[in-house]
Design a protein around this motif. Structure first.
Motif, PDB file in Angstrom:
ATOM      1  N   ARG A   1      26.224  43.324  32.954  1.00  0.00           N
ATOM      2  CA  ARG A   1      26.769  44.225  31.938  1.00  0.00           C
ATOM      3  C   ARG A   1      25.763  44.562  30.849  1.00  0.00           C
ATOM      4  N   LEU A   2      24.666  43.818  30.797  1.00  0.00           N
ATOM      5  CA  LEU A   2      23.599  44.134  29.841  1.00  0.00           C
ATOM      6  C   LEU A   2      22.615  45.150  30.401  1.00  0.00           C
ATOM      7  N   TRP A   3      22.742  45.460  31.684  1.00  0.00           N
ATOM      8  CA  TRP A   3      21.735  46.280  32.357  1.00  0.00           C
ATOM      9  C   TRP A   3      22.309  47.608  32.815  1.00  0.00           C
ATOM     10  N   SER A   4      21.449  48.614  32.876  1.00  0.00           N
ATOM     11  CA  SER A   4      21.855  49.912  33.393  1.00  0.00           C
ATOM     12  C   SER A   4      21.956  49.833  34.916  1.00  0.00           C
ATOM     13  N   PRO A   5      22.544  50.822  35.563  1.00  0.00           N
ATOM     14  CA  PRO A   5      22.721  50.757  37.018  1.00  0.00           C
ATOM     15  C   PRO A   5      21.426  50.587  37.808  1.00  0.00           C
ATOM     16  N   ASP A   6      20.278  51.006  37.251  1.00  0.00           N
ATOM     17  CA  ASP A   6      19.029  50.863  38.008  1.00  0.00           C
ATOM     18  C   ASP A   6      18.484  49.431  37.979  1.00  0.00           C
ATOM     19  N   ARG A   7      19.086  48.569  37.142  1.00  0.00           N
ATOM     20  CA  ARG A   7      18.719  47.145  37.024  1.00  0.00           C
ATOM     21  C   ARG A   7      17.294  46.923  36.518  1.00  0.00           C
ATOM     22  N   LEU A   8      16.629  47.972  36.120  1.00  0.00           N
ATOM     23  CA  LEU A   8      15.275  47.864  35.582  1.00  0.00           C
ATOM     24  C   LEU A   8      15.252  48.054  34.072  1.00  0.00           C
ATOM     25  N   HIS A   9      16.276  48.710  33.561  1.00  0.00           N
ATOM     26  CA  HIS A   9      16.346  48.996  32.136  1.00  0.00           C
ATOM     27  C   HIS A   9      17.637  48.428  31.554  1.00  0.00           C
TER      28      HIS A   9
END
Length: 271
Positions: A166-174
């Motif tokens: 939940r802290l991350w955007s869908p791309d999991r990089l940002h």
């Protein structure tokens, strides 16, 4: 109490604010959020953000350091190296060398400098497990360089919350908006700003339900198709997400200039 009046942020997409807003409505991000907190303490704060997405540590060093020094900041954040972690030829010593030189120059100018460590990306996406060792190696070198030059470190890696999806955007990089706020809060805590505390380390509530094996596999396939594939395509063709982009806030300016404030008042029906 230390009061900062000239804050400059150096880095890549995280500092630019990717994942917290978009190019249509504008990016916010960890540096903007930290600047807002600083401005609550010092209303005359001036803030510049030199970060550009896609930049390697060597590029942040070559393209942003001189400009940052020219602005004569009293506070600087440097967050770089994550893009290097994802490159085939990653060299932890080389990346840390660029960070070390930036730390030395900025602290030598009299600025307070803050940075942070990176989370174990394998806990965010299992497909990233092969680079876990790289993250550990880079974090060790960040701490070492910071200690040599008196740089303040928000050591985020020790807390489980930093890998909560939940802290991350869908791309999991940002980081997403919640993640950018937690990073800003971690930096504020490390800087010992008034009102800052360790609540950024607390787990989100309610806890996420455990994912089954099938759900995990399906999620990884979807992520690889939607995000990993295009990212690899850019790497293979030598394209960078930052190509043609410039810093969103290259000059030291008040957090909100008078024109912005007047526009907001008119929109709200004010004078």
């Amino acid at each position: 109490m230390t009061v900062y009046s000239r804050y400059v942020a150096l880095g890549d997409s995280q500092t630019e604010g990717v994942g917290d807003g978009d190019d249509r409505i504008g990016l916010r991000g960890l540096a903007d959020r930290l600047a807002e907190r600083l401005a609550a303490i010092e209303p005359d704060l001036r803030y510049a953000n030199l970060a550009v997405r896609g930049k390697l540590a060597s590029e942040v060093h070559a393209e942003q350091l001189t400009a940052a020094l020219a602005l004569r900041p009293d506070l600087v954040t440097v967050v770089a190296g994550f893009n290097d972690l994802l490159r085939p030829g990653f060299d932890a010593d080389e990346v840390a060398g660029h960070l070390d030189m930036m730390f030395a120059a900025l602290t030598g100018s009299g600025a307070v400098v803050a940075t942070l460590t990176f989370p174990d990306v394998a806990r965010i996406t299992p497909l990233a497990r092969p680079i876990s060792g790289r993250v550990t190696a880079l974090n060790q070198r960040i701490r070492g360089a910071a200690q040599r030059h008196g740089v303040i470190v928000a050591d985020t890696v020790h807390y489980a919350v930093v890998t909560d999806p939940r802290l991350w955007s869908p791309d999991r990089l940002h980081a997403g908006p919640i993640g950018h706020q937690r990073i800003a809060d971690a930096l504020a805590h490390a800087l010992r700003l008034p009102g800052a505390d360790d609540r950024w380390t607390e787990d989100l509530r309610p806890p996420l339900p455990a994912r089954g094996a099938l759900s995990t596999v399906v999620g990884e396939i979807r992520w690889a198709t939607t995000f990993l594939g295009p990212w690899l395509g850019r790497r293979l063709t030598g394209r960078s997400s930052g190509a043609g982009r410039t810093a969103k806030r290259p000059d030291l300016l008040p957090l909100r200039d008078r024109a912005d404030t007047a526009g907001a008042e008119r929109a709200a029906g004010g004078p």
